[in-house]
Design a protein around this motif. Sequence first.
Motif, PDB file in Angstrom:
ATOM      1  N   LEU A 308      54.359  40.761  50.742  1.00  0.00           N
ATOM      2  CA  LEU A 308      55.241  41.846  50.296  1.00  0.00           C
ATOM      3  C   LEU A 308      54.893  42.216  48.842  1.00  0.00           C
ATOM      4  O   LEU A 308      54.882  43.380  48.465  1.00  0.00           O
ATOM      5  CB  LEU A 308      56.705  41.400  50.391  1.00  0.00           C
ATOM      6  N   ILE A 309      54.619  41.187  48.021  1.00  0.00           N
ATOM      7  CA  ILE A 309      54.023  41.395  46.698  1.00  0.00           C
ATOM      8  C   ILE A 309      52.655  40.752  46.763  1.00  0.00           C
ATOM      9  O   ILE A 309      52.528  39.596  47.166  1.00  0.00           O
ATOM     10  CB  ILE A 309      54.876  40.760  45.585  1.00  0.00           C
ATOM     11  N   ARG A 310      51.631  41.480  46.393  1.00  0.00           N
ATOM     12  CA  ARG A 310      50.272  40.950  46.550  1.00  0.00           C
ATOM     13  C   ARG A 310      49.324  41.660  45.606  1.00  0.00           C
ATOM     14  O   ARG A 310      49.664  42.679  44.992  1.00  0.00           O
ATOM     15  CB  ARG A 310      49.811  41.145  47.994  1.00  0.00           C
ATOM     16  N   TYR A 311      48.127  41.068  45.511  1.00  0.00           N
ATOM     17  CA  TYR A 311      47.042  41.757  44.816  1.00  0.00           C
ATOM     18  C   TYR A 311      46.522  42.850  45.738  1.00  0.00           C
ATOM     19  O   TYR A 311      46.141  42.595  46.882  1.00  0.00           O
ATOM     20  CB  TYR A 311      45.912  40.790  44.487  1.00  0.00           C
ATOM     21  N   SER A 312      46.506  44.076  45.237  1.00  0.00           N
ATOM     22  CA  SER A 312      45.984  45.181  46.027  1.00  0.00           C
ATOM     23  C   SER A 312      45.557  46.287  45.058  1.00  0.00           C
ATOM     24  O   SER A 312      45.520  46.081  43.849  1.00  0.00           O
ATOM     25  CB  SER A 312      47.045  45.688  47.015  1.00  0.00           C
ATOM     26  N   THR A 313      45.232  47.430  45.578  1.00  0.00           N
ATOM     27  CA  THR A 313      44.853  48.565  44.737  1.00  0.00           C
ATOM     28  C   THR A 313      45.712  49.761  45.101  1.00  0.00           C
ATOM     29  O   THR A 313      46.340  49.801  46.167  1.00  0.00           O
ATOM     30  CB  THR A 313      43.369  48.932  44.936  1.00  0.00           C
ATOM     31  N   ASP A 314      45.733  50.752  44.210  1.00  0.00           N
ATOM     32  CA  ASP A 314      46.512  51.965  44.493  1.00  0.00           C
ATOM     33  C   ASP A 314      45.991  52.654  45.747  1.00  0.00           C
ATOM     34  O   ASP A 314      46.773  53.093  46.607  1.00  0.00           O
ATOM     35  CB  ASP A 314      46.443  52.917  43.295  1.00  0.00           C
ATOM     36  N   ASN A 315      44.679  52.752  45.855  1.00  0.00           N
ATOM     37  CA  ASN A 315      44.105  53.402  47.043  1.00  0.00           C
ATOM     38  C   ASN A 315      44.420  52.625  48.309  1.00  0.00           C
ATOM     39  O   ASN A 315      44.692  53.212  49.359  1.00  0.00           O
ATOM     40  CB  ASN A 315      42.582  53.519  46.871  1.00  0.00           C
ATOM     41  N   ALA A 316      44.379  51.293  48.205  1.00  0.00           N
ATOM     42  CA  ALA A 316      44.667  50.476  49.392  1.00  0.00           C
ATOM     43  C   ALA A 316      46.116  50.638  49.829  1.00  0.00           C
ATOM     44  O   ALA A 316      46.408  50.685  51.029  1.00  0.00           O
ATOM     45  CB  ALA A 316      44.368  49.013  49.087  1.00  0.00           C
ATOM     46  N   MET A 317      47.028  50.730  48.867  1.00  0.00           N
ATOM     47  CA  MET A 317      48.432  50.901  49.213  1.00  0.00           C
ATOM     48  C   MET A 317      48.679  52.290  49.816  1.00  0.00           C
ATOM     49  O   MET A 317      49.430  52.436  50.786  1.00  0.00           O
ATOM     50  CB  MET A 317      49.306  50.711  47.973  1.00  0.00           C
ATOM     51  N   ASP A 318      48.033  53.315  49.247  1.00  0.00           N
ATOM     52  CA  ASP A 318      48.246  54.681  49.745  1.00  0.00           C
ATOM     53  C   ASP A 318      47.644  54.882  51.116  1.00  0.00           C
ATOM     54  O   ASP A 318      48.205  55.590  51.955  1.00  0.00           O
ATOM     55  CB  ASP A 318      47.633  55.685  48.755  1.00  0.00           C
TER      56      ASP A 318
END
Length: 472
Positions: A308-318
Amino acid sequence: MTEAAAKPVVIRMYAAREEIYPREAKGRYASLRWACVWITQLVFYGLPWLNWNGRQAVLFDLGARKFYIFGMVLWPQDFIYLAALLIIAAYLLFLVTAIAGRVWCGFACPQTVYTEIFMWIERKIEGARSARIRLDRQPWTADKLARKTAKHLAWGVVALFTGFSFVAYFAPVRSLLSNIGAFALGPWEWFWIGFYAFATYGNAGWLREQVCKYMCPYARFQSAMFDKDTLIVTYDQERGEPRGALNPKATPQDAKKKGDCIDCNMCVQVCPTGIDIRKGLQYECIGCAACVDACNGVMDKIDLSRGLIRYSTDNAMDNKWSARRIGQRILRTRVLIYTALLVLIVAGFGTALALRTPLKLDVIRDRGSMGREVGDGMIENVYRLQIMNTAETGHTFRIKVSGIDSVRLATTDQAVLDGASTRAVPVRVQVERSAAARGAAAPGSNHIEFELTAVDDPSLSVREKAVFIVPK
């Protein structure tokens, strides 16, 4: 104008600090952070005690103007190598930041490392988060006084040892230790041990997140290195919202109306800077991932999937990218440019080091004694050869001079130097007056060349040009 409207309004530009009591986080990233603490501190505290060729392996001896780095001895003339090392470190930081955001801040920055150590001491003496809050709110008692005193004494010991270790990089550690025992330290040694200890005690014990939020410039300019493919600690709003407390009596239909976030605030309680990552990326976030560990622990307890909280990127989330797609975006144009520059600089640095000759020669002509005629029909010039043997082993060097017919040394042609030493050798150079008359040496300036070669290692050789003056 009414009386209320005329009343001046005070706008306060300073907000008092709210004490933060970070809860201890346990999980994969906490273990990684402690691994970084151990590695960095074993290197920092242990390196001054490591010997190499019978001396301290890493020593920046400012008094002798020599920098010892394992088998390499750098002199002030070699400052470019230290500058190159700093440039490599800076580019490496840019590259890591472009890929993984503020992992340096969250795991290896000295402020983070020492804050982690100081908070560990605090937990051992004052207890867990709730116990520390109660202790600070209760009136002064003998128990509170004893705990606070013990904590600050422990912090002081760590800070003083840190200050001692820092100075040990600039003064031989064993003599430094014996001088402390004999109260025979010099004034600058006392000052720097005290200064560094005070900085460690103040920054890690008292200021903590204030250093990251208000003092460190890295948090301000790092945004220039971020893009939408940079890894950041992020909250999955689509999955977590609308948040709400866990209700065991809720019907399946009611449960489906809520997101996975149960609003337990554990992510806030473990954050060393006290922010709520659910409000989005903030400059105060140092990327330590303590909130990721805390949230994953909660998800495990309520039997929901992690992340639910993780290392990710803006593009990956979008775009709902997978971990594999995120990994593929690492090799993007910006990263490739940073990597290419870093490789070029490292290659240049390595080549320069490999081709570096551990022998330097400076020729200084005696300006107080111009070219002069001496006995036996000779013209003589006087020079001072400044020889620097930057290798660890001593050598006997043979001196030759060339460039003019009949030129020769009128003094000894050998010089003995110990390892990592320098020596000034005065030499007299003579040319036959008849050679000058034949035109081999014109009146005025004539170019000559000194050659210095190690007797036991002919490959160790340098040449240096000079000027021979023939009187008109």
